[in-house]
Design an enzyme around this catalytic site. Structure first.
Site, PDB file in Angstrom:
ATOM      1  N   LYS A 162       0.847  -1.189   0.000  1.00  0.00           N
ATOM      2  CA  LYS A 162       0.000   0.000   0.000  1.00  0.00           C
ATOM      3  C   LYS A 162       0.888   1.247   0.000  1.00  0.00           C
ATOM      4  O   LYS A 162       1.811   1.357   0.819  1.00  0.00           O
ATOM      5  CB  LYS A 162      -0.886   0.013   1.242  1.00  0.00           C
ATOM      6  N   ASP A 190      -0.577  -0.309  -4.496  1.00  0.00           N
ATOM      7  CA  ASP A 190      -1.966   0.163  -4.451  1.00  0.00           C
ATOM      8  C   ASP A 190      -2.019   1.465  -3.661  1.00  0.00           C
ATOM      9  O   ASP A 190      -1.744   1.481  -2.464  1.00  0.00           O
ATOM     10  CB  ASP A 190      -2.846  -0.898  -3.784  1.00  0.00           C
ATOM     11  N   GLU A 218      -2.063   0.672  -8.687  1.00  0.00           N
ATOM     12  CA  GLU A 218      -3.516   0.564  -8.594  1.00  0.00           C
ATOM     13  C   GLU A 218      -4.118   1.848  -8.008  1.00  0.00           C
ATOM     14  O   GLU A 218      -3.617   2.380  -7.017  1.00  0.00           O
ATOM     15  CB  GLU A 218      -3.818  -0.631  -7.685  1.00  0.00           C
ATOM     16  N   ASP A 243      -9.378   0.457  -9.504  1.00  0.00           N
ATOM     17  CA  ASP A 243     -10.098  -0.391  -8.546  1.00  0.00           C
ATOM     18  C   ASP A 243     -11.376   0.338  -8.120  1.00  0.00           C
ATOM     19  O   ASP A 243     -12.449   0.073  -8.640  1.00  0.00           O
ATOM     20  CB  ASP A 243      -9.193  -0.729  -7.345  1.00  0.00           C
ATOM     21  N   LYS A 267     -13.963  -6.838  -8.188  1.00  0.00           N
ATOM     22  CA  LYS A 267     -14.282  -7.467  -6.900  1.00  0.00           C
ATOM     23  C   LYS A 267     -15.773  -7.758  -6.859  1.00  0.00           C
ATOM     24  O   LYS A 267     -16.581  -6.895  -7.249  1.00  0.00           O
ATOM     25  CB  LYS A 267     -13.915  -6.531  -5.739  1.00  0.00           C
TER      26      LYS A 267
HETATM   27 MG   LIG Z   1      -7.216  -1.726  -4.427  1.00  0.00          MG
END
Ligand SMILES: [Mg+2]
Length: 354
Positions: A162, A190, A218, A243, A267
């Site tokens: 992250k 991300d 991302e 995302d 997702k």
């Molecule tokens: Mg993500």
């Protein structure tokens, strides 16, 4: 074959270790299981996790949606008209993508059992072994270094980190992890909407000058800011993945039109289940955009549904399916299983739980 009842159950699942991002620490997740009963005595299992920060869905809100408008729309409807049924689910209420995902998953599980086929086969795929990445929680650089080494020793060769906050600290963490794991381990970064367009370009351009094996970035910018997403993609070399900008098939159409991404992260909780997740993958396939399948911190039930879809859709080519690995024993038998970075499912009907 009619649906005779839809029942919700709450449970709390503890994580083996805290999952830390720059904005929150997760130690337990709240899960809603859905059991969908059909007149032949079969039962389909689905689940969703409360993700207020991402989709706006709370545990009580999901239950209210399932026991209210969703149940009203589906009760006594015919399972054999599956696409019609899934469209009724979609139209039953606005938003509530997590609640819809749980019911969509339960419909697929029940239909698979009715046909005596695993869900991947219902969706047109074959049983396979997928390779997932593993996320390393945000911590001080030394702790992240230790954790990265531990995950590589467990067999992971792709780590997800992250970023998206203080540039200096992000770089310190990245360089420490790289120093510990070497060049053979690929990194997926991300930013979770943490930058504006210029900050993202500055960070990524700097990153491109370092010798770090980064596969993609991302969601560098806020979900709604597609112009910024396009700006970033146009000013860097590394591939950009959306995302939070993509929940629905109609949203992905806009991204395709604006040419603002190289990859899309699908997702089930955002899309509202397997049907719409598959539609997103179809649109991306037509546009030449490969997809990743990912998940929130969610249970093994919805994680298993994601694995079935990934095995069936040729445009789902990247796998971020580590969430169930973070959970303490959920007391489930069957479904997905791991061996190091390799993920597979059983060949039992439906999702394969027994
Ligand atoms: Mg993500």
């Amino acid at each position: 074959m009619k649906i005779t009842d839809i029942v919700c159950e709450k449970r709390t699942v503890s994580l083996k270790r805290p999952f830390k991002t720059a904005v929150r620490t997760v130690e337990t997740i709240e899960v809603m299981d859905v059991r969908l009963q059909t007149e032949d005595g079969n039962e389909g299992l689905g689940s969703a996790t409360a993700t207020l920060q991402v989709t706006g869905d709370s545990l009580d809100g999901m239950i209210a949606a399932v026991e209210g408008p969703i149940k009203d729309a589906l009760l006594y409807e015919d399972m054999n008209k599956r696409n019609d049924l899934l469209l009724k689910l979609e139209k039953s209420c606005i938003n509530n993508s997590n609640a819809k995902a749980a019911v969509d998953i339960a419909i697929h599980d029940a239909f698979g059992k009715q046909c005596n086929l695993p869900v991947y086969r219902l969706l047109g795929g074959e049983r396979d072994v997928l390779e997932t990445d593993m996320t390393v929680s945000i911590n001080d650089p030394a702790t992240m270094q230790d954790e990265a080494v531990a995950r590589v020793e467990e067999g992971f060769d792709v780590l997800k980190l992250k970023v998206g906050h203080e540039e200096k600290e992000d770089f310190q963490r990245l360089l420490k992890v790289k120093e510990a794991v070497g060049d053979n381990v690929r990194l997926r970064l991300d930013a979770n909407q943490g930058w504006n367009g210029k900050q993202a370009v500055h960070f990524i351009n700097r990153l491109e000058k370092e010798d770090i094996n980064v596969e993609f970035i991302e969601q560098p910018v806020p979900a709604h800011d597609l112009k910024a997403l396009k700006y970033v993609r146009d000013h860097v070399h590394l591939p950009i993945m959306a995302d939070e900008s993509v929940f629905s098939p109609s949203e992905v159409l806009r991204l395709v039109e604006m040419e603002c991404v190289d990859y899309v992260n699908i997702k089930l909780m955002k899309a509202g289940g397997l049907r719409r997740a598959g539609q997103i993958a179809d649109i991306c396939e037509s546009a030449g955009i490969p997809c990743m399948i990912g998940s929130m911190m969610e249970s093994t039930v919805s994680g298993t549904a994601a694995v079935h879809l990934a095995m069936a859709h040729p445009n789902i080519k990247i796998y971020d399916l580590d969430a169930p690995l973070w959970m303490k024993d959920e007391g489930l038998k069957g479904g997905m299983s791991y061996e190091g970075r390799e993920v597979t499912v059983t060949d039992l009907p439906g999702l394969g739980f027994y």
